[in-house]
Design a protein around this motif. Structure first.
Motif, PDB file in Angstrom:
ATOM      1  N   GLN A 181      41.405  -8.214  -7.811  1.00  0.00           N
ATOM      2  CA  GLN A 181      40.188  -8.918  -7.415  1.00  0.00           C
ATOM      3  C   GLN A 181      39.000  -8.602  -8.306  1.00  0.00           C
ATOM      4  O   GLN A 181      38.170  -9.470  -8.542  1.00  0.00           O
ATOM      5  CB  GLN A 181      39.815  -8.544  -5.963  1.00  0.00           C
ATOM      6  CG  GLN A 181      40.878  -8.878  -4.938  1.00  0.00           C
ATOM      7  CD  GLN A 181      40.972 -10.373  -4.669  1.00  0.00           C
ATOM      8  OE1 GLN A 181      40.311 -11.179  -5.303  1.00  0.00           O
ATOM      9  NE2 GLN A 181      41.818 -10.756  -3.737  1.00  0.00           N
ATOM     10  N   GLY A 232      40.695  -6.535   3.807  1.00  0.00           N
ATOM     11  CA  GLY A 232      39.415  -7.218   3.578  1.00  0.00           C
ATOM     12  C   GLY A 232      38.700  -6.724   2.334  1.00  0.00           C
ATOM     13  O   GLY A 232      37.488  -6.554   2.343  1.00  0.00           O
ATOM     14  N   CYS A 233      39.458  -6.523   1.233  1.00  0.00           N
ATOM     15  CA  CYS A 233      38.824  -5.965   0.033  1.00  0.00           C
ATOM     16  C   CYS A 233      37.968  -6.988  -0.707  1.00  0.00           C
ATOM     17  O   CYS A 233      37.190  -6.622  -1.585  1.00  0.00           O
ATOM     18  CB  CYS A 233      39.872  -5.378  -0.903  1.00  0.00           C
ATOM     19  SG  CYS A 233      40.896  -6.600  -1.711  1.00  0.00           S
ATOM     20  N   CYS A 237      38.794 -14.426  -0.055  1.00  0.00           N
ATOM     21  CA  CYS A 237      39.877 -14.017  -0.956  1.00  0.00           C
ATOM     22  C   CYS A 237      40.793 -15.192  -1.320  1.00  0.00           C
ATOM     23  O   CYS A 237      41.246 -15.937  -0.453  1.00  0.00           O
ATOM     24  CB  CYS A 237      40.677 -12.924  -0.249  1.00  0.00           C
ATOM     25  SG  CYS A 237      42.192 -12.503  -1.075  1.00  0.00           S
TER      26      CYS A 237
HETATM   27  S1  SF4 Z   1      44.594 -10.386   1.325  1.00  0.00           S
HETATM   28 FE1  SF4 Z   1      42.897 -10.484  -0.109  1.00  0.00          FE
HETATM   29  S2  SF4 Z   1      41.172  -9.490   0.951  1.00  0.00           S
HETATM   30 FE2  SF4 Z   1      43.042  -8.923   2.024  1.00  0.00          FE
HETATM   31  S3  SF4 Z   1      43.611  -6.944   1.088  1.00  0.00           S
HETATM   32 FE3  SF4 Z   1      44.757  -8.562   0.033  1.00  0.00          FE
HETATM   33  S4  SF4 Z   1      43.504  -9.051  -1.729  1.00  0.00           S
HETATM   34 FE4  SF4 Z   1      42.176  -7.913  -0.312  1.00  0.00          FE
END
Ligand code: SF4
Length: 477
Positions: A181, A232-233, A237
């Motif tokens: 990300q 929720g990084c 997303c």
């Molecule tokens: S789905 Fe998206 S927001 Fe959730 S942990 Fe994976 S990369 Fe991060």
């Protein structure tokens, strides 16, 4: 029946949502994906090992396989299949998750002073500027390719090993897919190629609650079931819902517009500069930067022309529409320029495959462009809530199907569902607030909505149900 006006709905001329794609990569077995990830990683390590071999013929073949088969193949998967397939398989993403897999990640004290895995701070520098950082790395990587990595197997091997180590460290330092990300230079490229959705990508916003959408992080639970492993990084997303990420990215991602507009120029410039004689290679990075700047200027001029054309008709919404048109066209040009100008001379089989690949990419990207230009954020928002709204209406009228002239509730388009939501609760004497509460609960539970974004993103539903912002806060409380 008081609400027999329902029968008039089929004559509204509204169409149902497009059918789900035949190839559903989001539903692909996690166990099988895991095996493929290991195989891809093993193949990649083997290729890196081959780059160190003293036999120049073998090392050059490995170099050709990486640049002229491996990289184009990834782009082809993204364009023709979907990001859902690739983002679940990428070996670099896999390596970045190794620290998490062995439970050895950097931890920091949480608000109660207990150790918890460190996260990228949502308001921190990295979260705000990651696209600029990634695009800077992308430009640096292309420059390095032109000057060194396209020609030196050993330096390419060193570069790839350093990249693997960086992914490993980032995966240790931050929770979630922080590497993918926030650092990986290919992430903005993926956003550019995918746009609202790849041709065979699934519509995450139409998924039922409980379904794990697109390439959402997942794990295998203690009893063998696949479960959501999202921490929720990243806001909006791309792994959860690429289309939401596209619409939100039109305005809210610093650096993304520059990256998007520069991409066609970078592709054309890079492929032409590769043909420079060795003596002039040191100039390649400067020329590449100049072409990127020129591409941005062209993109901005095109956007401004679109804005002038659209403003009388769309008013305040013209800016977003102009962004959408310019970005989708930029992606279309870039992807066709890439496959049109690529000449994989080091791998004769790849060179022979190029003519049909070019035709395939042209056809797929043309359909993708046509579909993308027909979308708009308002329609997406209505579709997004329609699944939950449909569920609430079915609760309100259990024999709903009986009143739809042979159509199933699932056949109703998003616009029809929203129209029904306007009239049904009143006609049934039901509480509109209860319907709204059901929609909010369903969307929050499925992860398609966050509390922070709910007020804004459900404006249209509240308007349909004649509810106020205060009603929203009451429901959340
Ligand atoms: S789905 Fe998206 S927001 Fe959730 S942990 Fe994976 S990369 Fe991060």
């Amino acid at each position: 029946m008081r609400w027999c006006r329902l029968h008039a709905l089929p004559s509204l001329g509204l169409s149902a949502e497009p059918p789900a794609p035949v190839l559903a990569f989001h539903a692909w077995s996690e166990r099988q994906a895991h095996v493929v990830r290991w195989l891809l990683l093993a193949a990649w390590l083997l290729l890196i090992g081959s780059l160190f071999l003293p036999d120049p013929a073998v090392a050059t073949t490995a170099l050709g396989l990486f640049w002229q088969v491996g990289v184009p193949l990834v782009l082809l998967v993204l364009v023709v299949l979907s990001h859902e397939a690739w983002r679940r398989l990428c070996p670099l993403a896999f390596v970045s998750q190794l620290a998490r897999a062995i439970g050895w990640q950097r931890s920091v004290p949480d608000v109660r002073g207990r150790p918890s895995v460190a996260r990228v701070a949502p308001a921190g520098w990295l979260a705000r500027h990651h696209v600029r950082l990634q695009w800077g790395l992308f430009l640096a990587g292309l420059s390095l390719r032109l000057v060194l990595l396209n020609h030196s197997p050993r330096w390419l091997a060193v570069f790839l090993l350093a990249t693997l180590a960086a992914a490993l460290v980032v995966g240790w330092a931050w929770a979630g897919k922080a590497w993918c990300q926030y650092i990986c230079p290919m992430a903005p490229v993926q956003s550019i190629l995918v746009g609202p959705r790849s041709l065979l990508g699934s519509a995450a916003h139409l998924a039922g609650s409980g379904q794990i959408t697109q390439s959402t992080c997942r794990s295998i639970g203690p009893s063998g079931q696949v479960q959501r492993a999202c921490v929720g990084c990243q806001k909006d997303c791309i792994d959860i819902d690429a289309e939401l990420s596209f619409w939100e990215g039109l305005r809210g991602k610093p650096g993304l517009a520059w990256a998007w507009f520069s991409y066609p120029g970078l592709v054309v410039g890079f492929l032409l500069l590769q043909r420079l004689p060795a003596t002039q290679r040191p100039w390649a990075p400067l020329l590449l930067l100049a072409v990127a700047g020129l591409s941005v200027l062209l993109g901005r001029a095109f956007r401004a022309a679109q804005l002038r054309r659209l403003r009388p008709r769309l008013g305040a919404a013209a800016g977003q529409r102009a962004d959408q048109i310019t970005r989708l066209l930029a992606s279309f040009v870039a992807v066709n320029a890439f496959f049109g100008l690529s000449e994989p001379h080091l791998v004769p089989a790849a060179a022979a495959a190029m003519p049909p690949v070019r035709m395939l990419v042209l056809a797929v990207s043309a359909v993708w462009l046509y579909r993308g230009l027909r979308r708009d954020q308002g329609h997406y928002a209505r579709e997004r809530i329609s699944t939950s709204l449909r569920l609430q209406l079915q609760k309100l009228v259990p024999d709903l199907a009986h009143h739809l002239d042979g159509r199933k509730p699932e056949d109703l388009s998003a616009d029809e569902v929203v129209t029904l939501a306007k009239v049904l609760p009143a006609q049934m004497g039901a509480s509109r607030l209860a319907v709204y509460r059901g929609v909010v609960a369903d969307l929050l539970r499925s992860g398609r909505l966050t509390r922070a974004a709910a007020l804004l993103q459900l404006t249209e539903v509240r308007r349909s149900l004649q509810l106020s912002d205060d009603d929203h806060h009451t429901v959340l409380r």
